[in-house]
Design a protein around this motif. Sequence first.
Motif, mmCIF file in Angstrom:
data_model
loop_
_atom_site.group_PDB
_atom_site.id
_atom_site.type_symbol
_atom_site.label_atom_id
_atom_site.label_comp_id
_atom_site.label_asym_id
_atom_site.label_seq_id
_atom_site.Cartn_x
_atom_site.Cartn_y
_atom_site.Cartn_z
ATOM 1 N N GLY A 101 -3.534 -2.705 -10.952
ATOM 2 C CA GLY A 101 -3.901 -3.668 -9.747
ATOM 3 C C GLY A 101 -4.496 -2.746 -8.414
ATOM 4 O O GLY A 101 -4.738 -3.412 -7.253
ATOM 5 N N GLY A 102 -4.799 -1.314 -8.595
ATOM 6 C CA GLY A 102 -5.115 -0.778 -7.486
ATOM 7 C C GLY A 102 -6.523 -0.882 -7.478
ATOM 8 O O GLY A 102 -7.284 -1.492 -8.507
ATOM 9 N N ALA A 103 -7.131 -0.643 -6.171
ATOM 10 C CA ALA A 103 -8.545 -1.013 -6.026
ATOM 11 C C ALA A 103 -9.119 0.467 -5.383
ATOM 12 O O ALA A 103 -8.326 1.304 -4.617
ATOM 13 N N VAL A 104 -10.297 0.646 -5.525
ATOM 14 C CA VAL A 104 -11.356 1.975 -5.106
ATOM 15 C C VAL A 104 -12.292 1.284 -4.164
ATOM 16 O O VAL A 104 -13.004 0.424 -4.339
ATOM 17 N N ASN A 105 -12.035 1.725 -2.727
ATOM 18 C CA ASN A 105 -12.990 1.625 -1.800
ATOM 19 C C ASN A 105 -14.068 2.328 -1.738
ATOM 20 O O ASN A 105 -14.026 3.604 -1.868
ATOM 21 N N GLU A 106 -15.222 1.797 -1.792
ATOM 22 C CA GLU A 106 -16.402 2.661 -1.781
ATOM 23 C C GLU A 106 -17.001 2.759 -0.384
ATOM 24 O O GLU A 106 -16.952 2.072 0.555
ATOM 25 N N THR B 156 -7.298 7.101 -13.740
ATOM 26 C CA THR B 156 -7.821 6.320 -12.947
ATOM 27 C C THR B 156 -7.853 5.026 -13.716
ATOM 28 O O THR B 156 -7.718 3.884 -12.779
ATOM 29 N N GLN B 157 -7.992 4.860 -14.904
ATOM 30 C CA GLN B 157 -7.933 3.508 -15.671
ATOM 31 C C GLN B 157 -6.489 2.716 -15.423
ATOM 32 O O GLN B 157 -6.498 1.599 -15.058
ATOM 33 N N ARG B 158 -5.391 3.678 -15.563
ATOM 34 C CA ARG B 158 -4.226 3.037 -15.455
ATOM 35 C C ARG B 158 -4.034 2.571 -13.844
ATOM 36 O O ARG B 158 -3.265 1.524 -13.884
ATOM 37 N N PHE B 159 -4.528 3.669 -12.783
ATOM 38 C CA PHE B 159 -4.500 2.818 -11.536
ATOM 39 C C PHE B 159 -5.211 1.545 -11.359
ATOM 40 O O PHE B 159 -4.806 0.649 -10.879
ATOM 41 N N LEU B 160 -6.307 1.270 -11.913
ATOM 42 C CA LEU B 160 -7.188 0.250 -11.973
ATOM 43 C C LEU B 160 -6.304 -0.884 -12.701
ATOM 44 O O LEU B 160 -6.526 -2.094 -12.131
ATOM 45 N N LYS B 161 -5.650 -0.913 -13.767
ATOM 46 C CA LYS B 161 -4.942 -1.962 -14.355
ATOM 47 C C LYS B 161 -3.802 -2.302 -13.808
ATOM 48 O O LYS B 161 -3.454 -3.456 -14.041
#
Length: 110
Positions: free
Chosen positions: A25-30, A18-23
């Motif tokens: 440039g990925g984003a998580v929609n709540e 998850t941290q690699r995805f966010l770094k």
Amino acid sequence: MKKLTTKADIRDELFEETQRFLKAGGAVNEIAQGISGKNPGDPAVFLNRTLFAEPKSPRTPVPEVVAAIEARRIQKIRHKPRFKSRTPSRQRKIIYDDFGEPLRRIWQEE
């Protein structure tokens, strides 16, 4: 021996991914609690399939095949060869005195 993966290992691995995805440039929609991914107007998935839609196919009677199988089965049961030992069987016998008390045990061959 291969190390067993524990829940903590799996949790750590998911956190790192998850941290690699966010770094990257990925984003998580709540999404608010109680909202489903399905549209409320859509029919249920299991109702879309039609079970047993084709007509019943006729069965082919095969009594002679069943009779042959049963005859082989009964023949196999009847003709089981009995293994007979070449040496006579031995049984233990107890010798009693006049009062019914056991004196000794002996092996008796038949």
